[in-house]
Motif scaffolding. Structure first.
Motif, PDB file in Angstrom:
ATOM      1  N   ASP A 138       6.501  38.516  11.115  1.00 35.71           N
ATOM      2  CA  ASP A 138       6.872  37.930  12.313  1.00 35.71           C
ATOM      3  C   ASP A 138       7.753  36.562  12.127  1.00 35.71           C
ATOM      4  O   ASP A 138       7.357  35.620  12.088  1.00 35.71           O
ATOM      5  N   PRO A 139       9.126  36.739  11.983  1.00 35.95           N
ATOM      6  CA  PRO A 139       9.905  35.658  11.728  1.00 35.95           C
ATOM      7  C   PRO A 139       9.935  34.755  12.708  1.00 35.95           C
ATOM      8  O   PRO A 139      10.137  33.399  12.258  1.00 35.95           O
ATOM      9  N   GLY A 140       9.856  34.890  14.049  1.00 39.21           N
ATOM     10  CA  GLY A 140       9.822  33.973  14.918  1.00 39.21           C
ATOM     11  C   GLY A 140       8.684  33.134  14.997  1.00 39.21           C
ATOM     12  O   GLY A 140       8.939  31.914  14.637  1.00 39.21           O
ATOM     13  N   PRO A 141       7.452  33.583  15.030  1.00 42.73           N
ATOM     14  CA  PRO A 141       6.266  32.612  14.777  1.00 42.73           C
ATOM     15  C   PRO A 141       6.162  31.880  13.724  1.00 42.73           C
ATOM     16  O   PRO A 141       5.545  30.818  13.479  1.00 42.73           O
ATOM     17  N   GLY A 196      22.547  38.136  17.054  1.00 40.68           N
ATOM     18  CA  GLY A 196      21.163  37.519  16.896  1.00 40.68           C
ATOM     19  C   GLY A 196      20.840  36.250  17.834  1.00 40.68           C
ATOM     20  O   GLY A 196      21.693  36.080  18.794  1.00 40.68           O
ATOM     21  N   GLY A 197      19.802  35.461  17.494  1.00 44.04           N
ATOM     22  CA  GLY A 197      19.467  34.564  18.727  1.00 44.04           C
ATOM     23  C   GLY A 197      20.357  33.260  18.338  1.00 44.04           C
ATOM     24  O   GLY A 197      21.568  33.266  17.137  1.00 44.04           O
ATOM     25  N   SER A 198      20.137  32.543  19.396  1.00 42.96           N
ATOM     26  CA  SER A 198      21.315  31.200  19.113  1.00 42.96           C
ATOM     27  C   SER A 198      20.273  29.857  18.760  1.00 42.96           C
ATOM     28  O   SER A 198      19.070  30.025  18.955  1.00 42.96           O
ATOM     29  N   GLY A 199      20.875  28.807  18.575  1.00 38.70           N
ATOM     30  CA  GLY A 199      20.348  27.576  18.336  1.00 38.70           C
ATOM     31  C   GLY A 199      19.919  27.420  16.901  1.00 38.70           C
ATOM     32  O   GLY A 199      20.276  28.338  16.066  1.00 38.70           O
ATOM     33  N   PRO A 200      19.447  26.136  16.617  1.00 35.77           N
ATOM     34  CA  PRO A 200      19.069  25.827  15.050  1.00 35.77           C
ATOM     35  C   PRO A 200      18.282  26.973  14.260  1.00 35.77           C
ATOM     36  O   PRO A 200      18.425  26.993  13.150  1.00 35.77           O
ATOM     37  N   PHE A 204      17.012  31.506  10.646  1.00 39.79           N
ATOM     38  CA  PHE A 204      15.863  31.701   9.892  1.00 39.79           C
ATOM     39  C   PHE A 204      15.054  32.771  10.909  1.00 39.79           C
ATOM     40  O   PHE A 204      14.247  33.648  10.077  1.00 39.79           O
ATOM     41  N   VAL A 205      15.281  33.046  12.090  1.00 40.76           N
ATOM     42  CA  VAL A 205      14.724  34.086  12.850  1.00 40.76           C
ATOM     43  C   VAL A 205      15.541  35.252  12.654  1.00 40.76           C
ATOM     44  O   VAL A 205      14.890  36.436  12.154  1.00 40.76           O
ATOM     45  N   SER A 206      16.688  35.201  12.868  1.00 36.58           N
ATOM     46  CA  SER A 206      17.521  36.623  13.124  1.00 36.58           C
ATOM     47  C   SER A 206      17.913  37.180  11.656  1.00 36.58           C
ATOM     48  O   SER A 206      17.698  38.407  11.466  1.00 36.58           O
TER      49      SER A 206
END
Length: 478
Positions: free
Chosen positions: A131-134, A284-288, A292-294
């Motif tokens: 679960d990269p996001g959590p 992929g996602g945005s922001g800092p 790490f997530v995408s």
């Protein structure tokens, strides 16, 4: 106290490139590019690197080599004015602010690298795969983040502690070739992934429609990213060039640094975007947390994902260190030059200070995002404006003389246009982008019935005009 110098020209170039090639290229560049139109952003960014970045590097080089001092001492001694010394102090404080968020991200990178190495050694999946996001949320702004921030800062301090030749120069001579080789290998590998062509299209295809519709929205972030990746505005290039001899060609060195830095930045995009599109079908996602997530999520879906993740986060760790040592060297050089502290004491003092300021950033996400984004962009832009006005209006012909040393006939031909660019044209552009990014024209438009664009133009001309007149009247002080 005898001041250190670079042992070799290549050592200086690699150190300066290492300062530029860091998280700005690999962590910040992909998500800022994704948020600002992909290829449209890339085009504006490259134009700013060429037209603003190279002349700007030369401006900081001239100040540093001519003075042989840190930004505070350089501006004070060359101008004969304590007021300019205070302007130099602004760049030292900017360096501290930069490192206060940079070391936090460096700590995140270091943790991901350590976790990847451990997983590789145990032949299991990396813990962030599931679960990269959590997983990112569980470590990004916690006490663990503070501990890794301090660990990363300690590594940075150890290199700077060893000095210019034995620490910074040797360190970057090892790190920069390793970064380039690993990135090239990853880019070749990413090109073989399915749907990589969509990533290349997003990143490299010329998008005139997006550029025309969003040009002024893209301009500010592109300028901030260019200054961030080239280490301009904080005094890094002033500090590094202060250790140079008169026989070096500043135009050659500046151009080489800009080209290598841009190459690594573009190369990082050739790794990140094909990989993201091959797995997720989007940028992929945005922001800092995007990296790490995408990216972590993409690795989880690939064969030999742990091995690839280890190589990737190893590259990013080296890149982060090559930049963080230059940020720490700015205030360390200031303490050594101005207060005659020993290097060990200066390094210890600054590491202790940034451990505290960075620790606050590591625990407060809203503060971190403000510092890492608009604050840093504004500080770097303001700092570079000050340096270039100093070169153009205070040093003047002395700057041209310094530029020509060891540079040959090409510098003779370009010196006058360059002086006009750094003294007038580029400051005008930077003031405009700074006001635009701060939304000053939009605020004023609520009071005056004129478009925000034209109000920003008027404010730019007014502010720079006042600055030019003030600097012209004070030139007799030099």
């Amino acid at each position: 106290m005898t001041r250190e110098t670079w042992a070799t020209r290549m050592g200086f170039i690699l150190a300066a490139v290492g300062s530029a090639v860091g998280l700005g290229n690999i962590w910040r560049f992909p998500w800022v590019t994704a948020e600002n139109g992909g290829s449209a952003f890339l085009l504006v960014y490259l134009a700013i690197v060429i037209l603003v970045g190279v002349p700007g590097i030369l401006g900081e080089f001239v100040i540093g080599r001519r003075s042989g001092r840190n930004p505070v001492g350089a501006l004070r001694e060359l101008s004969g004015s304590k007021a300019w010394g205070l302007v130099g102090m602004f760049s030292v404080l900017t360096g501290v602010v930069l490192l206060s968020f940079y070391s936090v991200v460096g700590g995140w990178i270091l943790r991901y690298f350590v976790e990847s190495v451990v997983a590789l050694g145990t032949a299991g999946p990396a813990p962030y795969f599931t679960d990269p996001g959590p997983y990112y949320d569980s470590l990004a702004f916690t006490t663990d983040a503070v501990l890794y921030h301090v660990a990363f800062l300690a590594l940075t301090g150890a290199i700077v502690f060893a000095g210019v030749r034995r620490g910074i120069e040797i360190g970057t001579k090892v790190m920069m070739p390793a970064i380039l080789l690993l990135l090239v290998g990853l880019a070749v590998w990413a090109s073989q992934q399915p749907n990589a062509a969509a990533g290349y299209a997003f990143y490299l295809s010329f998008d005139l429609e997006t550029l025309q519709a969003n040009f002024f929205d893209i301009l500010g972030p592109a300028a901030g990213q260019a200054l961030f990746t080239l280490s301009l505005g904080a005094g890094t290039m002033v500090t590094y060039s202060s250790y140079l001899g008169d026989d070096r060609s500043l135009p050659f060195d500046a151009t080489t640094i800009a080209i290598l830095n841009t190459f690594v930045g573009v190369l990082a995009g050739l790794v990140v975007f094909p990989l993201l599109f091959s797995v997720t079908g989007e940028a992929g996602g945005s922001g800092p947390g995007a990296l790490f997530v995408s990216i972590a999520g993409a690795f989880a879906r690939l064969p030999a994902g742990t091995l690839i993740a280890t190589a990737f986060f190893g590259v990013v760790t080296l890149a982060a260190l090559s930049s963080s040592i230059s940020m720490l060297e700015i205030p360390v050089s200031f303490l050594v030059d101005e207060f005659e502290l020993s290097r060990p004491v200066a390094v210890g003092a600054m590491v202790g200070l940034v451990a505290v300021t960075g620790g606050v950033n590591a625990l407060r996400p809203a503060l971190f995002e403000f510092v890492a984004g608009p604050l840093v962009d504004s500080l770097l832009t303001t700092g570079l404006i000050a340096f270039l006005l100093f070169v153009g209006w205070v040093l003047g012909t002395d700057a041209v003389e310094e530029l020509r040393k060891g540079a040959g006939s090409v510098a003779d031909a370009l010196s006058t246009p360059w002086l006009f660019a750094v003294g007038v044209a580029i400051p005008l552009f930077l003031v405009f982008t700074l006001l635009s990014s701060l939304g000053v024209g939009g605020l004023a438009a609520g009071v005056v019935p004129v478009s925000s664009f034209w109000l920003t133009i008027v404010l730019t001309l007014t502010l720079t005009g006042v600055a030019f007149l003030g600097l012209r009247s004070s030139r007799s002080v030099v």
